[in-house]
Design a protein around this motif. Structure first.
Motif, PDB file in Angstrom:
ATOM      1  N   PRO A   3       0.906  -1.407   0.169  1.00  0.00           N
ATOM      2  CA  PRO A   3       0.082  -0.053   0.103  1.00  0.00           C
ATOM      3  C   PRO A   3       0.878   1.287  -0.122  1.00  0.00           C
ATOM      4  CG  PRO A   3      -0.911  -1.638   1.599  1.00  0.00           C
ATOM      5  CD  PRO A   3       0.350  -2.210   1.011  1.00  0.00           C
ATOM      6  N   THR A   4       1.921   1.300   0.522  1.00  0.00           N
ATOM      7  CA  THR A   4       2.931   2.394   0.563  1.00  0.00           C
ATOM      8  C   THR A   4       3.186   2.924  -0.695  1.00  0.00           C
ATOM      9  OG1 THR A   4       4.919   1.010   1.037  1.00  0.00           O
ATOM     10  CG2 THR A   4       3.788   1.964   2.994  1.00  0.00           C
ATOM     11  N   ASP A   5       3.270   2.050  -1.500  1.00  0.00           N
ATOM     12  CA  ASP A   5       3.632   2.174  -3.186  1.00  0.00           C
ATOM     13  C   ASP A   5       2.295   2.668  -3.950  1.00  0.00           C
ATOM     14  OD1 ASP A   5       6.212   1.478  -2.551  1.00  0.00           O
ATOM     15  OD2 ASP A   5       6.145  -0.487  -3.469  1.00  0.00           O
ATOM     16  N   LEU A   6       1.245   2.702  -3.368  1.00  0.00           N
ATOM     17  CA  LEU A   6      -0.079   2.747  -4.198  1.00  0.00           C
ATOM     18  C   LEU A   6      -0.376   4.312  -4.084  1.00  0.00           C
ATOM     19  CD1 LEU A   6      -2.358   0.080  -3.012  1.00  0.00           C
ATOM     20  CD2 LEU A   6      -1.196   0.382  -5.199  1.00  0.00           C
ATOM     21  N   THR A   7      -0.821   4.966  -5.365  1.00  0.00           N
ATOM     22  CA  THR A   7      -1.220   6.245  -5.205  1.00  0.00           C
ATOM     23  C   THR A   7      -2.747   6.340  -4.608  1.00  0.00           C
ATOM     24  OG1 THR A   7      -2.434   6.279  -7.327  1.00  0.00           O
ATOM     25  CG2 THR A   7      -0.004   6.928  -7.327  1.00  0.00           C
ATOM     26  N   THR A   8      -3.051   7.485  -4.095  1.00  0.00           N
ATOM     27  CA  THR A   8      -4.637   7.744  -3.624  1.00  0.00           C
ATOM     28  C   THR A   8      -5.420   7.190  -4.649  1.00  0.00           C
ATOM     29  OG1 THR A   8      -3.721   9.524  -2.093  1.00  0.00           O
ATOM     30  CG2 THR A   8      -6.186   9.305  -2.755  1.00  0.00           C
ATOM     31  N   VAL A   9      -5.411   7.497  -6.042  1.00  0.00           N
ATOM     32  CA  VAL A   9      -6.112   6.979  -7.052  1.00  0.00           C
ATOM     33  C   VAL A   9      -6.444   5.531  -7.071  1.00  0.00           C
ATOM     34  CG1 VAL A   9      -6.633   7.056  -9.586  1.00  0.00           C
ATOM     35  CG2 VAL A   9      -5.957   9.013  -8.168  1.00  0.00           C
ATOM     36  N   LEU A  10      -5.133   4.854  -6.883  1.00  0.00           N
ATOM     37  CA  LEU A  10      -5.032   3.434  -7.206  1.00  0.00           C
ATOM     38  C   LEU A  10      -5.874   2.722  -5.878  1.00  0.00           C
ATOM     39  CD1 LEU A  10      -1.415   2.757  -8.413  1.00  0.00           C
ATOM     40  CD2 LEU A  10      -3.733   2.394  -9.553  1.00  0.00           C
ATOM     41  N   MET A  11      -5.723   3.493  -4.860  1.00  0.00           N
ATOM     42  CA  MET A  11      -6.411   2.781  -3.493  1.00  0.00           C
ATOM     43  C   MET A  11      -7.879   3.149  -3.783  1.00  0.00           C
ATOM     44  SD  MET A  11      -4.241   3.985  -0.245  1.00  0.00           S
ATOM     45  CE  MET A  11      -2.413   3.441   0.133  1.00  0.00           C
ATOM     46  N   VAL A  12      -8.161   4.210  -4.264  1.00  0.00           N
ATOM     47  CA  VAL A  12      -9.755   4.068  -4.664  1.00  0.00           C
ATOM     48  C   VAL A  12     -10.124   3.107  -5.590  1.00  0.00           C
ATOM     49  CG1 VAL A  12     -11.363   5.969  -5.611  1.00  0.00           C
ATOM     50  CG2 VAL A  12      -9.630   6.718  -4.026  1.00  0.00           C
ATOM     51  N   ASN A  13      -9.400   2.970  -6.476  1.00  0.00           N
ATOM     52  CA  ASN A  13      -9.683   1.998  -7.662  1.00  0.00           C
ATOM     53  C   ASN A  13      -9.831   0.805  -6.920  1.00  0.00           C
ATOM     54  OD1 ASN A  13      -9.624   3.771  -9.558  1.00  0.00           O
ATOM     55  ND2 ASN A  13      -7.654   3.194 -10.336  1.00  0.00           N
ATOM     56  N   LEU A  14      -9.147   0.274  -6.055  1.00  0.00           N
ATOM     57  CA  LEU A  14      -9.249  -1.114  -5.348  1.00  0.00           C
ATOM     58  C   LEU A  14     -10.453  -0.937  -4.444  1.00  0.00           C
ATOM     59  CD1 LEU A  14      -5.263  -1.630  -4.396  1.00  0.00           C
ATOM     60  CD2 LEU A  14      -6.627  -2.813  -6.193  1.00  0.00           C
ATOM     61  N   LEU A  15     -10.702  -0.163  -3.517  1.00  0.00           N
ATOM     62  CA  LEU A  15     -11.845   0.156  -2.638  1.00  0.00           C
ATOM     63  C   LEU A  15     -13.090  -0.141  -3.653  1.00  0.00           C
ATOM     64  CD1 LEU A  15     -10.672   2.574  -0.167  1.00  0.00           C
ATOM     65  CD2 LEU A  15     -10.673   0.237   0.208  1.00  0.00           C
ATOM     66  N   SER A  16     -13.057   0.735  -4.476  1.00  0.00           N
ATOM     67  CA  SER A  16     -14.331   0.635  -5.568  1.00  0.00           C
ATOM     68  C   SER A  16     -14.435  -0.810  -6.202  1.00  0.00           C
ATOM     69  CB  SER A  16     -13.862   1.637  -6.553  1.00  0.00           C
ATOM     70  OG  SER A  16     -15.182   1.809  -7.482  1.00  0.00           O
ATOM     71  N   ASP A  17     -13.582  -1.514  -6.569  1.00  0.00           N
ATOM     72  CA  ASP A  17     -13.754  -2.626  -6.798  1.00  0.00           C
ATOM     73  C   ASP A  17     -14.203  -3.851  -5.812  1.00  0.00           C
ATOM     74  OD1 ASP A  17     -12.726  -2.110  -9.604  1.00  0.00           O
ATOM     75  OD2 ASP A  17     -10.803  -2.976  -9.272  1.00  0.00           O
ATOM     76  N   ALA A  18     -13.653  -3.695  -4.809  1.00  0.00           N
ATOM     77  CA  ALA A  18     -14.092  -4.325  -3.659  1.00  0.00           C
ATOM     78  C   ALA A  18     -15.678  -4.232  -3.180  1.00  0.00           C
ATOM     79  CB  ALA A  18     -13.089  -4.054  -2.365  1.00  0.00           C
ATOM     80  N   TYR A  19     -16.043  -2.846  -3.050  1.00  0.00           N
ATOM     81  CA  TYR A  19     -17.380  -2.327  -2.884  1.00  0.00           C
ATOM     82  C   TYR A  19     -18.326  -2.762  -3.929  1.00  0.00           C
ATOM     83  CZ  TYR A  19     -21.061   0.801  -1.524  1.00  0.00           C
ATOM     84  OH  TYR A  19     -22.223   1.182  -1.118  1.00  0.00           O
ATOM     85  N   GLN A  20     -17.893  -2.742  -5.111  1.00  0.00           N
ATOM     86  CA  GLN A  20     -18.812  -3.367  -6.396  1.00  0.00           C
ATOM     87  C   GLN A  20     -18.821  -4.820  -6.127  1.00  0.00           C
ATOM     88  OE1 GLN A  20     -20.742  -1.340  -8.512  1.00  0.00           O
ATOM     89  NE2 GLN A  20     -19.833   0.040  -7.252  1.00  0.00           N
ATOM     90  N   GLU A  21     -17.829  -5.541  -5.713  1.00  0.00           N
ATOM     91  CA  GLU A  21     -18.034  -7.059  -5.396  1.00  0.00           C
ATOM     92  C   GLU A  21     -19.267  -7.219  -4.486  1.00  0.00           C
ATOM     93  OE1 GLU A  21     -15.767 -10.778  -4.050  1.00  0.00           O
ATOM     94  OE2 GLU A  21     -14.750  -8.980  -3.985  1.00  0.00           O
ATOM     95  N   VAL A  22     -19.341  -6.556  -3.440  1.00  0.00           N
ATOM     96  CA  VAL A  22     -20.156  -6.810  -2.472  1.00  0.00           C
ATOM     97  C   VAL A  22     -21.463  -6.574  -2.725  1.00  0.00           C
ATOM     98  CG1 VAL A  22     -18.457  -6.654  -0.395  1.00  0.00           C
ATOM     99  CG2 VAL A  22     -19.779  -4.547  -0.818  1.00  0.00           C
ATOM    100  N   GLN A  23     -21.768  -5.423  -3.548  1.00  0.00           N
ATOM    101  CA  GLN A  23     -23.015  -5.088  -4.247  1.00  0.00           C
ATOM    102  C   GLN A  23     -23.344  -5.874  -5.277  1.00  0.00           C
ATOM    103  OE1 GLN A  23     -24.700  -2.177  -2.944  1.00  0.00           O
ATOM    104  NE2 GLN A  23     -23.079  -2.237  -1.531  1.00  0.00           N
ATOM    105  N   GLY A  24     -22.895  -6.867  -5.570  1.00  0.00           N
ATOM    106  CA  GLY A  24     -23.284  -7.848  -6.554  1.00  0.00           C
ATOM    107  C   GLY A  24     -22.435  -8.020  -7.847  1.00  0.00           C
ATOM    108  N   GLY A  25     -21.258  -7.045  -7.983  1.00  0.00           N
ATOM    109  CA  GLY A  25     -20.547  -6.647  -9.206  1.00  0.00           C
ATOM    110  C   GLY A  25     -19.728  -8.016  -9.065  1.00  0.00           C
ATOM    111  N   VAL A  26     -18.661  -7.858 -10.151  1.00  0.00           N
ATOM    112  CA  VAL A  26     -17.736  -8.979 -10.495  1.00  0.00           C
ATOM    113  C   VAL A  26     -16.623  -8.771  -9.391  1.00  0.00           C
ATOM    114  CG1 VAL A  26     -17.681  -8.456 -12.856  1.00  0.00           C
ATOM    115  CG2 VAL A  26     -16.343  -7.090 -11.703  1.00  0.00           C
TER     116      VAL A  26
END
Length: 91
Positions: A3-26
């Motif tokens: 995580p120390t190597d991730l930009t804020t944008v990349l962290m947002v992308n990862l969280l967004s993907d994880a959130y979409q998964e729990v919402q029934g997404g891929v």
């Protein structure tokens, strides 16, 4: 990538993907080890968590999604102490 190597944008992308998964997404591309590292990092760096959440909520508003629901998920599910065991228990 740690995580120390991730930009804020990349962290947002990862969280967004994880959130979409729990919402029934891929399924999210986060491995259990990457998820654990991100949980630990954001839990230990509140200033980074605030920056990530702020950017993510701006994106959600633009996408006409509910930023408060995502914030609640982040605090109460993703960053909760038992979130990792719940994730690992899924098929």
């Amino acid at each position: 990538m740690p995580p120390t190597d991730l930009t804020t944008v990349l962290m947002v992308n990862l969280l967004s993907d994880a959130y979409q998964e729990v919402q029934g997404g891929v399924p999210s591309s986060l491995t259990p080890a990457e998820r654990a590292a991100l949980v630990e990092y954001l839990g230990g760096h509140p200033e980074k968590k605030v920056a990530v959440l702020r950017l993510w909520q701006e994106r959600l508003v633009w996408q006409r999604s509910d930023p408060e629901s995502a914030a609640s998920w982040l605090d109460n599910e993703f960053l909760s102490p038992d979130s990792l065991t719940r994730k690992e228990a899924r098929p």
